[in-house]
Design a protein around this motif. Sequence first.
Motif, PDB file in Angstrom:
ATOM      1  N   GLY A  60       0.816  -1.202   0.000  1.00  0.00           N
ATOM      2  CA  GLY A  60       0.000   0.000   0.000  1.00  0.00           C
ATOM      3  C   GLY A  60       0.851   1.253   0.000  1.00  0.00           C
ATOM      4  O   GLY A  60       2.029   1.198  -0.320  1.00  0.00           O
ATOM      5  N   PRO A  61       0.255   2.376   0.358  1.00  0.00           N
ATOM      6  CA  PRO A  61      -1.053   2.527   1.004  1.00  0.00           C
ATOM      7  C   PRO A  61      -2.213   2.183   0.083  1.00  0.00           C
ATOM      8  O   PRO A  61      -2.114   2.331  -1.131  1.00  0.00           O
ATOM      9  N   GLY A  62      -3.299   1.721   0.718  1.00  0.00           N
ATOM     10  CA  GLY A  62      -4.473   1.346  -0.036  1.00  0.00           C
ATOM     11  C   GLY A  62      -5.637   1.073   0.889  1.00  0.00           C
ATOM     12  O   GLY A  62      -5.467   0.963   2.102  1.00  0.00           O
ATOM     13  N   PRO A  63      -6.836   0.948   0.325  1.00  0.00           N
ATOM     14  CA  PRO A  63      -8.017   0.627   1.120  1.00  0.00           C
ATOM     15  C   PRO A  63      -7.887  -0.742   1.768  1.00  0.00           C
ATOM     16  O   PRO A  63      -7.230  -1.644   1.236  1.00  0.00           O
ATOM     17  N   TYR A  64      -8.566  -0.922   2.869  1.00  0.00           N
ATOM     18  CA  TYR A  64      -8.402  -2.111   3.708  1.00  0.00           C
ATOM     19  C   TYR A  64      -8.638  -3.413   2.963  1.00  0.00           C
ATOM     20  O   TYR A  64      -7.773  -4.289   2.941  1.00  0.00           O
ATOM     21  N   THR A  65      -9.798  -3.564   2.341  1.00  0.00           N
ATOM     22  CA  THR A  65     -10.187  -4.872   1.805  1.00  0.00           C
ATOM     23  C   THR A  65      -9.273  -5.341   0.689  1.00  0.00           C
ATOM     24  O   THR A  65      -8.723  -6.445   0.723  1.00  0.00           O
ATOM     25  N   GLY A  66      -9.091  -4.514  -0.330  1.00  0.00           N
ATOM     26  CA  GLY A  66      -8.261  -4.915  -1.447  1.00  0.00           C
ATOM     27  C   GLY A  66      -6.832  -5.199  -1.035  1.00  0.00           C
ATOM     28  O   GLY A  66      -6.225  -6.194  -1.458  1.00  0.00           O
ATOM     29  N   LEU A  67      -6.286  -4.348  -0.204  1.00  0.00           N
ATOM     30  CA  LEU A  67      -4.907  -4.503   0.243  1.00  0.00           C
ATOM     31  C   LEU A  67      -4.709  -5.815   0.981  1.00  0.00           C
ATOM     32  O   LEU A  67      -3.707  -6.522   0.784  1.00  0.00           O
ATOM     33  N   ARG A  68      -5.663  -6.182   1.822  1.00  0.00           N
ATOM     34  CA  ARG A  68      -5.534  -7.417   2.599  1.00  0.00           C
ATOM     35  C   ARG A  68      -5.526  -8.654   1.717  1.00  0.00           C
ATOM     36  O   ARG A  68      -4.874  -9.645   2.043  1.00  0.00           O
ATOM     37  N   VAL A  69      -6.226  -8.627   0.597  1.00  0.00           N
ATOM     38  CA  VAL A  69      -6.266  -9.787  -0.295  1.00  0.00           C
ATOM     39  C   VAL A  69      -4.853 -10.162  -0.752  1.00  0.00           C
ATOM     40  O   VAL A  69      -4.446 -11.327  -0.684  1.00  0.00           O
ATOM     41  N   GLY A  70      -4.105  -9.184  -1.214  1.00  0.00           N
ATOM     42  CA  GLY A  70      -2.755  -9.452  -1.680  1.00  0.00           C
ATOM     43  C   GLY A  70      -1.817  -9.876  -0.566  1.00  0.00           C
ATOM     44  O   GLY A  70      -1.020 -10.812  -0.720  1.00  0.00           O
ATOM     45  N   LEU A  71      -1.914  -9.212   0.586  1.00  0.00           N
ATOM     46  CA  LEU A  71      -1.020  -9.514   1.699  1.00  0.00           C
ATOM     47  C   LEU A  71      -1.268 -10.916   2.262  1.00  0.00           C
ATOM     48  O   LEU A  71      -0.322 -11.656   2.542  1.00  0.00           O
ATOM     49  N   VAL A  72      -2.526 -11.273   2.423  1.00  0.00           N
ATOM     50  CA  VAL A  72      -2.846 -12.595   2.955  1.00  0.00           C
ATOM     51  C   VAL A  72      -2.435 -13.686   1.967  1.00  0.00           C
ATOM     52  O   VAL A  72      -1.886 -14.725   2.359  1.00  0.00           O
ATOM     53  N   THR A  73      -2.684 -13.452   0.686  1.00  0.00           N
ATOM     54  CA  THR A  73      -2.295 -14.438  -0.328  1.00  0.00           C
ATOM     55  C   THR A  73      -0.787 -14.611  -0.370  1.00  0.00           C
ATOM     56  O   THR A  73      -0.273 -15.743  -0.434  1.00  0.00           O
ATOM     57  N   ALA A  74      -0.047 -13.508  -0.317  1.00  0.00           N
ATOM     58  CA  ALA A  74       1.410 -13.582  -0.333  1.00  0.00           C
ATOM     59  C   ALA A  74       1.935 -14.339   0.880  1.00  0.00           C
ATOM     60  O   ALA A  74       2.838 -15.187   0.769  1.00  0.00           O
ATOM     61  N   ALA A  75       1.364 -14.054   2.048  1.00  0.00           N
ATOM     62  CA  ALA A  75       1.802 -14.738   3.271  1.00  0.00           C
ATOM     63  C   ALA A  75       1.485 -16.231   3.203  1.00  0.00           C
ATOM     64  O   ALA A  75       2.281 -17.070   3.648  1.00  0.00           O
ATOM     65  N   THR A  76       0.343 -16.575   2.631  1.00  0.00           N
ATOM     66  CA  THR A  76      -0.044 -17.978   2.506  1.00  0.00           C
ATOM     67  C   THR A  76       0.899 -18.719   1.565  1.00  0.00           C
ATOM     68  O   THR A  76       1.356 -19.830   1.873  1.00  0.00           O
ATOM     69  N   PHE A  77       1.192 -18.125   0.417  1.00  0.00           N
ATOM     70  CA  PHE A  77       2.136 -18.742  -0.521  1.00  0.00           C
ATOM     71  C   PHE A  77       3.508 -18.922   0.130  1.00  0.00           C
ATOM     72  O   PHE A  77       4.146 -19.974   0.004  1.00  0.00           O
TER      73      PHE A  77
END
Length: 215
Positions: A60-77
Motif C-alpha cells: 500500500g497505502p491502499g483501502p483495507y479490503t483490497g490490500l488485505r487480499v494481496g497480503l494474505v495471499t502472499a503470506a499464505t504462498f
Amino acid sequence: MDTATPAVTVALHDGTSVVAESGQVDARRHGELLLPTVDRVLSEAGTTLDAVTGIVVGVGPGPYTGLRVGLVTAATFASALSVPVHGLCTLDGLAYAAGEAGITGPFAVATDARRKEVYWARYTDPRTRTGGPSVDRPADIAEELAGLPVVGAGAVLYPGSFPDARGPEHVSAGALAALAAERLAAGEKLLDPQPLYLRRPDAQVPKNYKVVTPK
C-alpha cells in the motif's frame, strides 16, 4: 503481486527480467481475480508455483479490503512454499513504472484513496522517494506539488489540482518485481509484509461510551 489499488496485478521475475505478467483493473473483485491471475502468469511462463523462490507484495497505502487480499495471499504462498516474502510500497512501484515510461523526475505519485482524497508521495527520480507516503485532499497539496508531473489514477481524477497528470495510472507487478530485484541485489532490506493504511479504521468506539453493568 499488488492489490492495493483497483489493479489486480501479478508478475513472475527471474532476478534479471520479467518472465510473465498479467493484471486487470476492477476495484470490487480483488479476491475473485487474484488467484486466477497467478495461475495465468505461471502458465504463460511454463512453470508452477513450487518453482517460486520468493514473494514480493505491495503493502500500500491502499483501502483495507483490497490490500488485505494481496497480503494474505502472499503470506499464505510464502508459508506453503517456505520462501521469504518481502513488502514494497505500492507508490514506489508506480514511480518505478513511471521511470520505465520515460519520466525521470522530480515528480509525484498519487493513487485514489476514496473519500475525495489521494495517497501520494514525492520523488526526485523513479527510485528515490523524498516525501510521504501521505493521504490528503488534492486541493490541500496542489500548491506543494505545483509544477510537478503527478503520476497515477489519483492525479487523473483531480485535474484541477494536478494539471500535469501522467500515466501509468496503476501499478504494475512487473515494475514492482523489477524494483524489488534491484534492491535485493544491492543488499537492501525491503519492508515487512504489513499493510500501510495511513488512516484510522472506519469503525471506532463512540466517544463517551457508556458501559452498563448488571447490578
